[in-house]
Write an enzyme that holds these catalytic residues in place. Structure first.
Site, PDB file in Angstrom:
ATOM      1  N   HIS A  11       0.941  -1.382  -0.140  1.00 47.34           N
ATOM      2  CA  HIS A  11       0.098  -0.098   0.139  1.00 47.34           C
ATOM      3  C   HIS A  11       0.976   1.170   0.281  1.00 47.34           C
ATOM      4  CE1 HIS A  11      -3.879   1.899   1.383  1.00 47.34           C
ATOM      5  NE2 HIS A  11      -2.543   2.663   1.704  1.00 47.34           N
ATOM      6  N   GLU A  12       2.025   1.339   0.978  1.00 47.57           N
ATOM      7  CA  GLU A  12       2.324   2.677   0.409  1.00 47.57           C
ATOM      8  C   GLU A  12       3.700   2.550   0.089  1.00 47.57           C
ATOM      9  OE1 GLU A  12       1.723   4.709   3.239  1.00 47.57           O
ATOM     10  OE2 GLU A  12       0.725   2.822   3.788  1.00 47.57           O
ATOM     11  N   GLU A  67      -6.000   7.747  -1.077  1.00 47.91           N
ATOM     12  CA  GLU A  67      -6.196   6.229  -0.176  1.00 47.91           C
ATOM     13  C   GLU A  67      -6.455   5.242  -1.005  1.00 47.91           C
ATOM     14  OE1 GLU A  67      -4.116   5.701   1.871  1.00 47.91           O
ATOM     15  OE2 GLU A  67      -3.701   8.073   2.481  1.00 47.91           O
TER      16      GLU A  67
END
Length: 917
Positions: free
Chosen positions: A361-362, A384
């Protein structure tokens, strides 16, 4: 940013016409704010009067939370000197600014700082000093100059100092104990959404992108990491001075620095990019798994995006105290330790999966969020939701046997649970104040956003979708973008009207319930908004729903695809249809209600003919419509009998959640009957799986075994399972390798559920001395599962006396409010200690804690909750509190509506179970 277990109407429709534009702006205050400040609301105007220029100061902006645009930064030269022992820091910065209209005032963001001096200098040598006024309520510094600052390029120089706070935001301190037991301190940053202003004065809004050149002055024995690589290291006045290369043009919330006794792994390269993991001393052995997924996902994204990684290096840093799960600072991603570090020998499948998800995700954010950034916080979903979508793609490509898209269905169902509220919000929602921006980091932004992106990808095709993403990134690299920009790129490649398809999903609250019926050889589909509670009828827009249908016709299957735009439509059916499944593949973000015999036909043909994701959807939709009062509770309870031998962990996830919900709302007198019901439903699957893994068994089955054993020992209150748990736990302590790691959390949970003071003390010590972040977390949350009031009181006290880290304390309190054996006691504690917790806990932690009120599901507790929050005028930002209160109302109204039915049904079932026994 990854939440730890834990955004606005678009300007797409602005027209050239001044009349229509004005009407639009007046109807949408947030859009008006953005546009007026960008194009017509600079804080000064100039009017020629003869040979002179008159400066008209208009720095009193109409929006107290947006900075004027007449002065904007292009480059920060930042020098910081933290003192870890004194918990302070000093700083100097030179900001290159562009002035577009003459002014005597510069407004920028600053809070919790003391600005000692400020001056501007032009290239011709003119230097003007400023008087400084701090505006605490709006988190601004007002710099007023005696001379007019004329249009052109200027250098703004400021000196300042501040505290390394303990609030886990801004520039803050984190502590840990080294191997000798000595407390050590490090300094770290967390700036998203609006906390860079706590570390240095700045234009702290995402579209004020600038280049940053950072210098850190630290004690020689310490190490420091920032966004970019170190270009020089010198010693000045017995201090180590580290200069870092310039960053790309980026937003302030992505700036990062970490200072302390930290160690790094050797670099592994993805192309030319060195990738390291940093930890406090002694935790390097826990880095290999996180390093593997970091390398794999970075390579995956470079290939998928078709754009090189935008930084010169990538460091992933595990911070002992961290409010979120992780933060996507360009080149220096910070993590909670549980989200990055793990011992692969003792980590469960769920724990490994979580680390893979968070790291991927990051890394995805390095492009979506860092390289291209939303213009304002109401567009947070662009960051996001896309990172959540991309993490699934990357992890699924890395570990296809994990079936991540099937597991994602559980997260999507959690988004449904909030989006089914009357108080839900659109994915993109107006944001003004910082607390409203913070409230956007929720399940609607992440999971709903990712779900509708997945639905779109499947509708237009994965290759077309990828190519549209590539075009979007190339077009807006190093800049800012809005939702309409993404739709434009995707629509251009797909050659489809993407905005027409997607705007309803992004700018409209809620989701549709699709009712399916057959009449006279026609399949009828109709849509209406799904809500748990009844609401006044409205003329809300419909959704454009991509629908995939599978028909079973004799021994063959047929497939239908359509885009439902109307409230109702019909399609012809061939002769001999024996079953119909709507939402084939499970990609649609909608619920389905089958009318007549359609559900029974699916059950009659055999559930094994449905894919696991489709069985999950069937149960999830049935449960949601039951809670909403659309389907009788008795019908759902009967449906659960068909899944006694189910072996998919996601199907069981929704079944077990429904049992937990019933446990929260039933009376204590009915709990023995519910326990017998749970034993009846769960025992057959546990008997099939046994306690020990079998040769060649998948990780998903091993995780399921642990989930079912935990439920049977706690919700089922099965004495045999509880005794086995005691014996297996003793075996585990003597020989950890003799017990499957996926069963260990179940053993700990069952022993806490049945335990007394001796077991509590044992678990407290194991929490204190845990060798891994996962084991520490496991025993910590077990402390919230003990029943005796004295032990509940001890756990609650530890959340505010410093024994439990503030990053975790709020989650423990929330967990206790959801525990039927400690909820009343926990709620009394919250009311009595609210002011202290409000000061002590990170703001997002306090927000998450309040989610525990959903567990206070009795009429009496609900009334008290409403009175407390109303009398204290508590605001959690956005619609957060409204949603928590409505979820509580849903539970209590279900309890009131189904109380008699549940009592009768469970009592009768209990009699049957006793007869069978």
């Amino acid at each position: 940013m990854f939440r730890e277990n834990e955004r606005r109407p678009s300007r797409r429709d602005l027209l050239v016409s001044i009349v229509r534009c004005t009407r639009f702006l007046l109807s949408l205050p947030i859009a008006y704010t953005v546009l007026s400040s960008k194009f017509s609301g600079a804080t000064t105007t100039t009017r020629p009067q003869g040979d002179e220029m008159t400066v008209v100061d208009m720095s009193a902006s109409t929006d107290p939370y947006r900075l004027p645009r007449h002065v904007s930064p292009t480059r920060y030269e930042l020098r910081l000197e933290p003192d870890l022992a004194a918990a302070t820091f000093r700083g100097r910065e030179t900001i290159a600014v562009t002035v577009t209209q003459a002014t005597k005032t510069i407004l920028l963001n600053a809070v919790d700082l003391v600005i000692e001096s400020a001056e501007v200098e032009r290239q011709n040598g003119s230097v003007f000093e400023a008087s400084i006024e701090m505006e605490a309520q709006t988190q601004r510094a007002r710099l007023t100059f005696g001379e007019s600052i004329t249009p052109g390029e200027w250098q703004l120089r400021l000196s300042f100092h501040g505290q390394l706070n303990d609030k886990l935001r801004g520039f803050y301190r984190s502590t840990y104990k080294d191997e000798s037991g000595t407390t050590q301190t490090l300094a770290a940053t967390q700036f998203e959404a609006t906390d860079a202003r706590r570390a240095f004065p700045c234009w702290d809004e995402p579209d004020f992108k600038s280049v940053f050149a950072t210098t850190l002055v630290i004690d020689p024995q310490l190490a420091a990491v920032s966004n970019t690589a170190v270009i020089s290291e010198t010693i000045e006045n017995n201090k180590k001075v580290l200069r870092f290369t310039e960053t790309i043009k980026m937003s302030t919330y992505l700036v990062a620095f970490v200072v302390g006794r930290i160690e790094s792994t050797p670099p592994r390269y993805v192309g030319k990019t060195p990738l390291r993991l940093w930890t406090v001393p002694g935790k390097q052995p826990l880095t290999p798994f996180g390093h593997d997924i970091a390398v794999a996902s970075l390579a995956f994204f470079e290939d998928y995006y078709g754009v090189p990684y935008p930084g010169d290096k990538l460091d992933l840093l595990a911070i002992p105290d961290f409010a979120s799960g992780a933060m996507e600072n360009l080149g220096a991603i910070t993590f909670r330790e549980t989200a990055l570090l793990v011992d692969q020998r003792t980590g469960t499948h769920a724990e490994l999966e979580r680390i893979a998800d968070v790291v991927a995700h990051e890394n995805a954010h390095m492009w979506f969020g860092d390289l291209v950034t939303m213009s304002w916080w109401n567009g947070l979903w662009l960051n996001e939701a896309f990172a959540t979508f991309m993490e699934m793609l990357a992890v699924d490509a890395w570990k296809p046997e994990w079936k991540r898209w099937e597991s994602f269905a559980v997260a999507r169902a959690a988004a449904f649970s909030v989006d089914g509220l009357v108080s839900t919000r659109p994915i993109e929602y107006p944001v003004r104040a910082p607390k409203d921006a913070d409230a956007m980091f929720d399940i609607l932004t992440y999971e709903k956003g990712a779900s509708v992106l997945r639905m779109l990808e499947q509708h237009i095709g994965s290759t077309v979708f990828r190519d549209g993403v590539r075009q979007y990134l190339r077009t807006h690299a190093y800049g800012n973008a809005d939702t309409k920009d993404l739709w434009t790129s995707l629509g251009a490649v797909a050659r489809q009207p993407v905005p027409e398809l997607m705007d309803g999903w992004i700018f409209q609250p809620g989701f549709p319930l699709m009712t399916v019926d057959v009449r006279e050889n026609e399949l009828r589909l109709s849509q209406q908004r799904f809500t748990y509670l009844s609401r006044e009828s409205s003329t809300e827009k419909l959704w454009h729903i991509p629908v995939q249908i599978r028909l079973t016709v004799g021994g063959r299957t047929e497939h239908r695809k359509l885009l439902l735009k109307e409230r109702e439509t019909s399609i012809g059916l061939p002769a001999g249809v024996t079953s119909i499944f709507v939402n084939e593949g499970g990609h649609g973000f909608y619920r389905v209600r089958y009318q007549g015999m359609l559900l029974q036909q699916l059950l009659d043909q055999g559930l094994k003919r449905l894919a696991a994701i489709e069985r999950f959807i069937l149960v999830s939709d049935a449960w949601a419509t039951t809670v909403a009062g659309v389907v009788p509770l008795t019908e759902f309870l009967q449906l659960t009998t068909h899944f006694k031998n189910e072996q998919d962990k996601n199907v069981w996830a929704v079944l077990l959640e429904s049992f937990s919900f019933l446990n929260r709302i039933i009376t204590p007198e009915d709990r023995p009957a519910l326990e017998a019901f749970v034993r009846d439903r769960v025992t057959p699957a546990v008997q099939d799986l046994g306690w020990d893994p079998r040769q060649g068994e998948s990780d998903l089955i091993r995780q399921l075994r642990g989930d079912l054993l935990s439920t049977l020992g706690r919700l089922g209150n099965d004495p045999e399972i509880q005794q086995q748990a005691v014996e297996r736990y003793r075996q585990y302590l003597n020989d950890p390798a003799s017990v499957d790691v996926n069963v260990v959390p179940a053993l700990v949970a069952i022993l806490a559920h049945t335990g007394g003071e001796a077991r509590y003390n044992e678990f407290s010590e194991r929490y204190r001395t845990a060798p891994t972040p996962q084991e520490e977390r496991r025993y910590l949350f077990a402390l919230a599962a003990f029943h005796p009031k004295e032990l509940v009181g001890r756990t609650l006290a530890r959340t505010i006396n410093g024994e439990i880290r503030t990053q975790d304390a709020s989650f423990i309190v929330g967990s206790l409010m959801a525990n039927v054996y400690g909820r009343e006691q926990a709620w009394v504690f919250v009311k009595a200690n609210w002011d202290q917790m409000d000061k002590l806990f990170p703001k997002q932690g306090l927000r998450r804690m309040c989610g525990g009120i959903v567990g206070l599901a009795t009429p009496e507790l609900e009334k008290d909750v409403l009175q407390f929050f109303s009398s204290r005028k508590i605001d959690l930002g956005g619609k957060t509190l409204d949603q928590y209160l409505e979820q509580l109302r849903v539970a209590v109204s279900f309890r009131e509506r189904e109380r008699n039915t549940l009592h009768t049904t469970l009592s009768n079932a209990l009699k049957d179970f006793k007869l069978k026994g």
